[in-house]
Design an enzyme around this catalytic site. Structure first.
Site, short mmCIF file in Angstrom:
data_model
loop_
_atom_site.label_atom_id
_atom_site.label_comp_id
_atom_site.label_asym_id
_atom_site.label_seq_id
_atom_site.Cartn_x
_atom_site.Cartn_y
_atom_site.Cartn_z
N SER A 155 0.84 -1.19 0.00
CA SER A 155 0.00 0.00 0.00
C SER A 155 0.89 1.26 0.00
CB SER A 155 -0.95 -0.05 1.21
OG SER A 155 -2.01 0.86 1.07
N MET A 156 0.76 2.14 0.97
CA MET A 156 1.65 3.30 1.02
C MET A 156 3.11 2.87 0.89
SD MET A 156 2.30 6.03 4.14
CE MET A 156 3.44 4.96 5.05
#
Length: 255
Positions: free
Chosen positions: A94-95
């Protein structure tokens, strides 16, 4: 940055005195190094796992969160220097996928090309949707997190934990929502993009756009059943796939 300061950035899982390769893992927004705690036992013994420990959570709770991608990537690159004596691969969820990508660019400037860049559950930087959840009220931000999948989200129901967790979550959303490089540079490392087949945050063509940042013929997409946190329920399968790709990247029998 002293060696002591550098060490606080990584949880190091060493199973061999002389590892052939290091796998550096980057958690998601609001996440911690704990996401990867069982990976070392599932990988070949001579792969050393380093999980990034972002400030503002767990035993770095008293430290200020970093809310700017360039600052975070620069700081991690600086902290990583004592561990650059072995081949390196990067896995970001994700991030963390974007942080891993930014680190790969910085390492190339130093003449170091990672063996593989493995990006999970995130669109390519140039195709990321513009959102502003970091400025939303607490309930809206928590609702968004729960919409992605149920990974310990019940912690937000406990007032004491909620107060501890929300600042890091909001800071990470501010960081990733402020990250929109208009013309991201390609990397020399091969890229594999992982995605959960039912991840509501991942539009497939935006994930496939990671191929624009890889050399011709050096991009692959790999999907697993599950939501944004597919890699928890499918951990053994995901780690086995990562191990196989690292083995191919480094040469048969090298990891």
């Amino acid at each position: 940055m002293t060696v002591h300061d550098a060490k606080k950035w990584f949880r190091v899982h060493r199973r061999a005195a002389d590892p052939r390769l290091r796998l550096l893992c980057f958690p998601h927004a609001g996440g911690t190094a704990q996401l990867f705690h069982s990976w070392p036992a599932l990988l070949p013994q001579d792969i050393e796992v380093l999980a990034v420990r972002y400030p503002g959570r767990q035993d770095r709770l008293a430290e200020a969160c970093i809310e700017d991608m360039a600052t975070l990537a620069d700081t991690i690159e600086n902290a990583l220097r004592p561990w650059l004596d072995r081949p390196l691969a990067l896995f970001g969820h994700s991030m963390g996928a974007c942080v891993a990508y930014e680190l790969a660019l910085r390492l190339e400037v130093r003449g170091i090309v990672p063996e593989h860049l493995l990006v999970s559950a995130h669109a390519a930087p140039q195709r990321t949707e513009h959102t502003a959840l970091h400025s939303a009220d607490d309930e809206s931000l928590i609702t968004r997190v729960r919409h992605l999948g149920d990974l310990h989200s019940d912690a937000y129901d406990i007032p004491e934990l909620r107060d501890l967790l929300l600042p890091a979550l909001r800071a990470d959303y501010r960081l990733i929502e402020g990250y929109h490089p208009p013309h991201p540079a390609p990397v020399k490392a091969p890229i594999t993009a992982y995605v959960g087949q039912d991840d509501p945050s991942c539009v497939l063509d935006r994930v496939l756009a990671w191929s624009d940042l890889a050399a011709p013929g050096s991009f692959e997409l790999c999907s697993f059943p599950g939501d944004h946190f597919y890699l928890v329920a499918r951990e053994a399968e995901v780690v086995a796939d990562v191990a196989a790709r690292l083995a191919r990247a480094c040469g048969a029998g090298q990891v």
